[in-house]
Write a protein that holds these residues in place. Structure first.
Motif, PDB file in Angstrom:
ATOM      1  N   ARG A  79       1.072  -1.287  -0.012  1.00 22.60           N
ATOM      2  CA  ARG A  79       0.055   0.237   0.326  1.00 22.60           C
ATOM      3  C   ARG A  79       1.004   1.305   0.158  1.00 22.60           C
ATOM      4  O   ARG A  79       1.127   2.039  -1.101  1.00 22.60           O
ATOM      5  CB  ARG A  79      -0.509  -0.376   0.945  1.00 22.60           C
TER       6      ARG A  79
ATOM      7  N   GLU B   9      -6.584 -10.790  -0.502  1.00 22.17           N
ATOM      8  CA  GLU B   9      -7.870 -10.233   0.028  1.00 22.17           C
ATOM      9  C   GLU B   9      -8.258  -9.216  -0.799  1.00 22.17           C
ATOM     10  O   GLU B   9      -8.044  -8.277   0.006  1.00 22.17           O
ATOM     11  CB  GLU B   9      -8.407 -11.852   0.435  1.00 22.17           C
ATOM     12  N   TYR B  10      -9.732  -9.182  -1.283  1.00 22.90           N
ATOM     13  CA  TYR B  10     -10.773  -7.602  -0.803  1.00 22.90           C
ATOM     14  C   TYR B  10     -11.824  -8.088   0.235  1.00 22.90           C
ATOM     15  O   TYR B  10     -12.407  -8.021  -0.262  1.00 22.90           O
ATOM     16  CB  TYR B  10     -10.718  -7.412  -2.654  1.00 22.90           C
ATOM     17  N   LYS B  11     -10.911  -7.435   1.270  1.00 19.99           N
ATOM     18  CA  LYS B  11     -11.498  -6.856   2.291  1.00 19.99           C
ATOM     19  C   LYS B  11     -12.342  -6.147   2.017  1.00 19.99           C
ATOM     20  O   LYS B  11     -13.753  -6.123   3.281  1.00 19.99           O
ATOM     21  CB  LYS B  11     -10.884  -7.389   3.826  1.00 19.99           C
ATOM     22  N   ASN B  12     -11.915  -4.938   1.899  1.00 18.63           N
ATOM     23  CA  ASN B  12     -12.856  -3.728   2.623  1.00 18.63           C
ATOM     24  C   ASN B  12     -12.738  -2.232   1.134  1.00 18.63           C
ATOM     25  O   ASN B  12     -11.662  -2.874   0.294  1.00 18.63           O
ATOM     26  CB  ASN B  12     -12.370  -2.817   3.508  1.00 18.63           C
ATOM     27  N   TRP B  13     -13.226  -1.411   1.387  1.00 14.50           N
ATOM     28  CA  TRP B  13     -13.204  -0.418   0.287  1.00 14.50           C
ATOM     29  C   TRP B  13     -11.382  -0.135   0.227  1.00 14.50           C
ATOM     30  O   TRP B  13     -11.308   0.825  -1.135  1.00 14.50           O
ATOM     31  CB  TRP B  13     -14.133   0.878   0.519  1.00 14.50           C
ATOM     32  N   LYS B  14     -10.664  -0.076   1.016  1.00 14.29           N
ATOM     33  CA  LYS B  14      -9.483   0.119   0.645  1.00 14.29           C
ATOM     34  C   LYS B  14      -8.742  -0.365  -0.486  1.00 14.29           C
ATOM     35  O   LYS B  14      -7.649  -0.125  -1.512  1.00 14.29           O
ATOM     36  CB  LYS B  14      -8.200   0.664   2.186  1.00 14.29           C
ATOM     37  N   ASP B  15      -9.044  -1.954  -0.243  1.00 16.06           N
ATOM     38  CA  ASP B  15      -8.177  -2.860  -1.654  1.00 16.06           C
ATOM     39  C   ASP B  15      -8.943  -1.696  -2.403  1.00 16.06           C
ATOM     40  O   ASP B  15      -8.241  -1.764  -3.361  1.00 16.06           O
ATOM     41  CB  ASP B  15      -9.265  -3.737  -1.328  1.00 16.06           C
ATOM     42  N   TYR B  16      -9.683  -1.630  -2.905  1.00 17.01           N
ATOM     43  CA  TYR B  16     -10.186  -1.353  -4.290  1.00 17.01           C
ATOM     44  C   TYR B  16     -10.131  -0.092  -4.748  1.00 17.01           C
ATOM     45  O   TYR B  16      -9.999   0.662  -5.911  1.00 17.01           O
ATOM     46  CB  TYR B  16     -12.309  -1.011  -4.275  1.00 17.01           C
TER      47      TYR B  16
END
Length: 347
Positions: free
Chosen positions: A8, A56-63
């Motif tokens: 990140r 894995e995409y767990k929340n809006w931060k990943d997107y």
């Protein structure tokens, strides 16, 4: 989790490095990010692919991070696409083989003592025009000893400050001028090359780079490029060639504006990057040495040559003069906004 945090942080760095070149700031620590654009594109692609397949995409931060990387990658790809073989040619290929103008352009590195490597390259290629930058009296003596008989027309500006310049041609030169457009220690050459009874407006430049050991801002470099661009535009009835070590990359805002104001074409576009600096690095390398031509010219050959002891790789370029085809690659006149931007840089 630690690895994800690291990536990140890398995403944030990639975004900042993508945005920096768009800042209207001339400070060296901003303008330096114009250079490694290709490297940044591949770094962004690597970060994006790793992030996409690893986590894995767990929340809006990943997107959010993936979206930011995608936008950066698109912006970067748009900038470098014109310099790939997939893009259309800006200067079309030659339709004739005879009467070509062969050019050898090299920043030889003033402290480089491997004179014979440069001399051998010139002997092998037999160019009609030679431009050497970073040349002092030692370089003048070596080049004159070898080539004074074959190259009768010349402009020599040897200097000890790494901004010396030597121009030699087999064709007559008229109205030769050595100008100090911005600084009294940084020369440029302007002359008319008589190529088969056709005068060609010839400009050779080597402005200072925006680096702390040379110049803390890009002001002087940018102003010199705009001055030359306006000189070319003023005499646009003459075909023109502008060449040298610009200390700027082809895709920068300044070089783009230089092309728009001068109406000149980049021989690289549609052919490749032809990265000339740093010759000693296979990764951190970008195009600093350029040849821009007016619409009357076409490219028969362009080649990046082997290392000759300098930190720049030489360029060999073969052009044909075909004014009858110029309409197919004619550029639009600069807009009032572009001229205003150029005047601001000169001011």
């Amino acid at each position: 989790m630690i690895l994800k945090t690291i990536f990140r942080v890398l995403v944030i760095i990639a975004v900042l490095l993508t945005v920096f070149p768009f800042f209207a700031a001339d400070a060296w620590y901003i303008r330096m990010f114009d250079y490694p654009h290709v490297q940044l594109t591949f770094l962004t692609l690597f970060i994006g692919l790793f992030y996409f397949f690893k986590f894995e995409y767990k929340n809006w931060k990943d997107y959010l991070f993936l979206s930011a990387l995608t936008i950066c990658l698109v912006v970067q790809a748009i900038k470098i696409y014109p310099y790939t073989p997939f893009a259309p040619l800006e200067v079309n290929a030659s339709t004739q083989e005879d009467d070509s103008l062969k050019m050898y352009i090299a920043n030889v590195l003033q402290k480089n003592k491997e004179y014979e490597k440069v001399i051998e390259q010139i002997k092998d290629l037999e160019p009609d025009l030679i431009l050497l930058t970073e040349t002092d009296k030692n370089w003048v003596n070596k080049i004159n000893t070898e080539f004074s008989k074959n190259y009768k027309y010349k402009v020599e500006v040897p200097l000890p400050n790494t901004y010396g310049m030597l121009l030699y041609t087999k064709y007559p030169l008229e109205n030769q001028q050595v100008n100090y457009l911005i600084e009294d220690s940084i020369p440029s050459i302007n002359a008319q090359l008589n190529f088969h009874d056709q005068l060609i407006d010839l400009h050779s430049i080597h402005p200072k780079p925006p680096m702390p050991q040379h110049a803390k801002t890009s002001d002087n470099r940018d102003a010199e490029m705009m001055l030359v661009a306006k000189k070319v535009l003023k005499k646009e009835k003459l075909p023109a060639l502008v060449m040298g070590d610009f200390n700027d990359v082809a895709w920068s805002t300044t070089t783009t504006l230089f092309q728009e104001v001068s109406k000149l074409l980049d021989v690289r576009k549609g052919r490749g990057f032809f990265n000339t600096y740093d010759a000693n690095s296979y990764v951190m390398r970008w195009p600093l040495d350029h040849v821009f031509v007016s619409e009357e010219f076409r490219v028969q050959q362009i080649e990046l040559l082997e290392n000759n002891g300098s930190d720049h790789l030489p360029i060999f370029l073969e052009l044909t003069y075909e004014p009858e085809h110029k309409e197919s690659q004619q550029q639009e006149n600069p807009s009032s906004e572009e001229m205003e931007d150029a005047n601001q840089q000169m001011d």
